[in-house]
Write a protein that holds these residues in place. Sequence first.
Motif, PDB file in Angstrom:
ATOM      1  N   PHE A 159       0.676  -1.487  -0.298  1.00 45.74           N
ATOM      2  CA  PHE A 159      -0.042   0.047   0.011  1.00 45.74           C
ATOM      3  C   PHE A 159       0.561   1.495  -0.238  1.00 45.74           C
ATOM      4  O   PHE A 159       0.374   2.144  -0.593  1.00 45.74           O
ATOM      5  CB  PHE A 159      -1.022   0.100   0.946  1.00 45.74           C
ATOM      6  N   ARG A 160       2.266   0.870   0.156  1.00 49.99           N
ATOM      7  CA  ARG A 160       2.518   2.530   0.551  1.00 49.99           C
ATOM      8  C   ARG A 160       2.973   3.134  -0.815  1.00 49.99           C
ATOM      9  O   ARG A 160       3.479   3.600  -1.032  1.00 49.99           O
ATOM     10  CB  ARG A 160       4.019   2.356   1.158  1.00 49.99           C
ATOM     11  N   ASP A 161       3.126   1.455  -1.943  1.00 49.55           N
ATOM     12  CA  ASP A 161       3.954   2.378  -3.185  1.00 49.55           C
ATOM     13  C   ASP A 161       2.914   3.016  -3.794  1.00 49.55           C
ATOM     14  O   ASP A 161       2.859   4.101  -4.972  1.00 49.55           O
ATOM     15  CB  ASP A 161       4.112   0.852  -4.103  1.00 49.55           C
ATOM     16  N   ARG A 162       1.785   2.484  -3.752  1.00 49.66           N
ATOM     17  CA  ARG A 162       0.503   3.083  -3.787  1.00 49.66           C
ATOM     18  C   ARG A 162       0.131   4.164  -3.558  1.00 49.66           C
ATOM     19  O   ARG A 162      -0.808   5.679  -4.075  1.00 49.66           O
ATOM     20  CB  ARG A 162      -0.493   2.382  -3.705  1.00 49.66           C
ATOM     21  N   HIS A 163       0.107   4.415  -2.202  1.00 48.27           N
ATOM     22  CA  HIS A 163      -0.826   5.687  -1.667  1.00 48.27           C
ATOM     23  C   HIS A 163       0.735   6.662  -0.627  1.00 48.27           C
ATOM     24  O   HIS A 163      -0.131   8.240  -0.099  1.00 48.27           O
ATOM     25  CB  HIS A 163      -1.759   5.352  -0.126  1.00 48.27           C
ATOM     26  N   PHE A 164       2.303   6.619  -0.288  1.00 48.36           N
ATOM     27  CA  PHE A 164       2.445   7.259  -0.238  1.00 48.36           C
ATOM     28  C   PHE A 164       3.721   8.131  -1.087  1.00 48.36           C
ATOM     29  O   PHE A 164       4.243   7.471  -2.787  1.00 48.36           O
ATOM     30  CB  PHE A 164       3.674   6.643   0.499  1.00 48.36           C
ATOM     31  N   GLU A 165       4.142   8.582  -0.961  1.00 48.75           N
ATOM     32  CA  GLU A 165       5.563   9.668  -2.658  1.00 48.75           C
ATOM     33  C   GLU A 165       6.928   9.921  -0.645  1.00 48.75           C
ATOM     34  O   GLU A 165       6.757  10.278   0.361  1.00 48.75           O
ATOM     35  CB  GLU A 165       5.077  10.933  -2.452  1.00 48.75           C
ATOM     36  N   ALA A 166       8.063   8.610  -1.122  1.00 44.95           N
ATOM     37  CA  ALA A 166       9.130   9.024  -0.233  1.00 44.95           C
ATOM     38  C   ALA A 166       9.476  10.448  -0.351  1.00 44.95           C
ATOM     39  O   ALA A 166       9.747  11.221  -1.935  1.00 44.95           O
ATOM     40  CB  ALA A 166       9.883   8.302  -0.948  1.00 44.95           C
ATOM     41  N   THR A 167      10.526  10.617   0.245  1.00 48.31           N
ATOM     42  CA  THR A 167      10.379  12.287   1.144  1.00 48.31           C
ATOM     43  C   THR A 167      11.777  12.204   2.086  1.00 48.31           C
ATOM     44  O   THR A 167      12.180  10.950   2.416  1.00 48.31           O
ATOM     45  CB  THR A 167       9.497  13.457   1.685  1.00 48.31           C
ATOM     46  N   GLU A 168      12.474  12.953   1.442  1.00 45.25           N
ATOM     47  CA  GLU A 168      13.801  12.956   2.955  1.00 45.25           C
ATOM     48  C   GLU A 168      13.624  12.408   4.372  1.00 45.25           C
ATOM     49  O   GLU A 168      14.294  11.956   5.260  1.00 45.25           O
ATOM     50  CB  GLU A 168      14.460  14.086   2.849  1.00 45.25           C
ATOM     51  N   HIS A 169      12.082  13.712   4.411  1.00 43.93           N
ATOM     52  CA  HIS A 169      11.637  13.043   6.336  1.00 43.93           C
ATOM     53  C   HIS A 169      10.996  12.497   6.159  1.00 43.93           C
ATOM     54  O   HIS A 169      10.797  11.679   7.109  1.00 43.93           O
ATOM     55  CB  HIS A 169      10.833  14.534   6.455  1.00 43.93           C
ATOM     56  N   GLY A 170      10.782  10.631   5.515  1.00 45.58           N
ATOM     57  CA  GLY A 170       9.490  10.065   5.689  1.00 45.58           C
ATOM     58  C   GLY A 170       9.044   9.529   4.795  1.00 45.58           C
ATOM     59  O   GLY A 170       8.431  10.148   3.748  1.00 45.58           O
ATOM     60  N   PHE A 171       8.042   8.798   4.733  1.00 44.66           N
ATOM     61  CA  PHE A 171       6.986   8.822   4.063  1.00 44.66           C
ATOM     62  C   PHE A 171       6.074   9.106   3.573  1.00 44.66           C
ATOM     63  O   PHE A 171       5.232   9.184   4.973  1.00 44.66           O
ATOM     64  CB  PHE A 171       6.196   7.001   3.881  1.00 44.66           C
ATOM     65  N   ARG A 172       5.623  10.304   2.661  1.00 51.50           N
ATOM     66  CA  ARG A 172       4.398  11.733   2.434  1.00 51.50           C
ATOM     67  C   ARG A 172       3.161  10.217   2.129  1.00 51.50           C
ATOM     68  O   ARG A 172       2.962  10.240   0.929  1.00 51.50           O
ATOM     69  CB  ARG A 172       4.676  12.340   1.999  1.00 51.50           C
ATOM     70  N   VAL A 173       1.988  10.988   3.128  1.00 45.07           N
ATOM     71  CA  VAL A 173       0.958   9.914   2.657  1.00 45.07           C
ATOM     72  C   VAL A 173       0.123  11.175   1.544  1.00 45.07           C
ATOM     73  O   VAL A 173       0.274  11.867   1.586  1.00 45.07           O
ATOM     74  CB  VAL A 173      -0.386  10.024   4.191  1.00 45.07           C
TER      75      VAL A 173
END
Length: 418
Positions: A159-173
Amino acid sequence: MMALADFEGLLKASMGLNADSIGASAIGRAVQERTAACNLGDPAAYWEHVRQSDSELHALIEAVVVPETWFFRDRESFSALARLMRDELPRSSDRMLNLLSLPCSTGEEPYSMVMALLDGSIPADRFRIEAVDISTRALAQAERGVYGKNSFRGRDVAFRDRHFEATEHGFRVNDAIRQQVRFEQGNLLAPDFLPGAERYDVIFCRNVLIYFDRATQDRALTVLKRLLKAKGALFVAPAEPALPMSHDFVSINVPLAFSFRRTAAIPPGPKRTIAPVKAPPRSRPGIPVREGRTPRGLTPAPAPGTSLQAEKTPDLSEATRLADQGHFVEAATCCEEYLQRNGSSGQAFYLMGLVRDATGNSTEAVNFYRRCLYLEPDHSEAQIHLALLMERLGDAAGAQVLRNRAQRLARRTRSAHE
Ligand SMILES: C[S@@+](CC[C@H](N)C(=O)[O-])C[C@H]1O[C@@H](n2cnc3c(N)ncnc32)[C@H](O)[C@@H]1O
């Protein structure tokens, strides 16, 4: 002279916290921390201050809350939610479905609800989620919507690949998920909490009732009953199913989903009965179940090369379902058979502990909780239940050791969130 019991009383009156659930020493530490933060010399001076300042009372509450949560915690509850809402859509014509996540902590629970619903093809314009927590710090984190690895537990994080974007601070929903949720600060036990009645089709109220004593749990259930639509569904946590059942709720019968409806919502009809369960041969070490016999609730042994985990789940689901419904003897039988067939399992020992606890067999309950923790030292529900039980049995020191462990775990979780 100021006693710790005064602070415990204040926290119980203001937020419902039962000091036994987190331990008096955790409250003592929070008081010391806040006394120092306010530059006051001693707890007596702090007592005067906290009694006169709402904002300081809130700071003390922030210091004792347990924000432990993660995405898709008790995953089956989310699958069950999506199925329920799919069934509900045609019945509700164009009506918006209203859901509540209470308490929502740092947001993983309400965002998981949205992901489950969108992935289950529920259109975004047909539902909205209100998410409430007493902790403004947790809510700020929820609104930021950026998460570290501790929020993603378990093996399936697709689900993380579908609904989050990786940022330098963590995964942003993603915004598509965020816009479905409205966060609001609130105290479930406040007299003016979410006014009105029958507001929600679904309420998730998980992992907060365990921090209340029995009378406060009853007050909380009264609030939930007021807020839930007559045919709505209430989801609780694995450690909490006995509570709705003592308040006119019945299990929806979805294994491992811990979901309930009001009895008034169930059309009258013949009562469902559960077939009596024959006692299995007592489980004795080294004595296997006789060949050719597949006890009730058990699947045959997995074929070589198949996933053992996949084979194990249905059996424990059955045990949990039976325990949810208050069929403790059958639940215990199911767990025993499962253990006999599959060997040790932390979750099965935990369920056995719950069953023994619920039926008043404290000694065996202690043993089972211990066996669960031996296999899964971070099983937080087992830690909390065992601590409460040991306290009841007069082993305050043993209970304290466990609480310290649970607190360390909660602190690790909290710092991973920050
Ligand atoms: C362990 S978290 C549970 C989060 C989520 N429901 C879950 O199951 O993962 C407990 C939360 O309850 C909140 N809480 C404690 N007492 C509360 C109250 N009286 N009213 C609202 N929230 C409360 C805490 O701030 C904390 O965030």
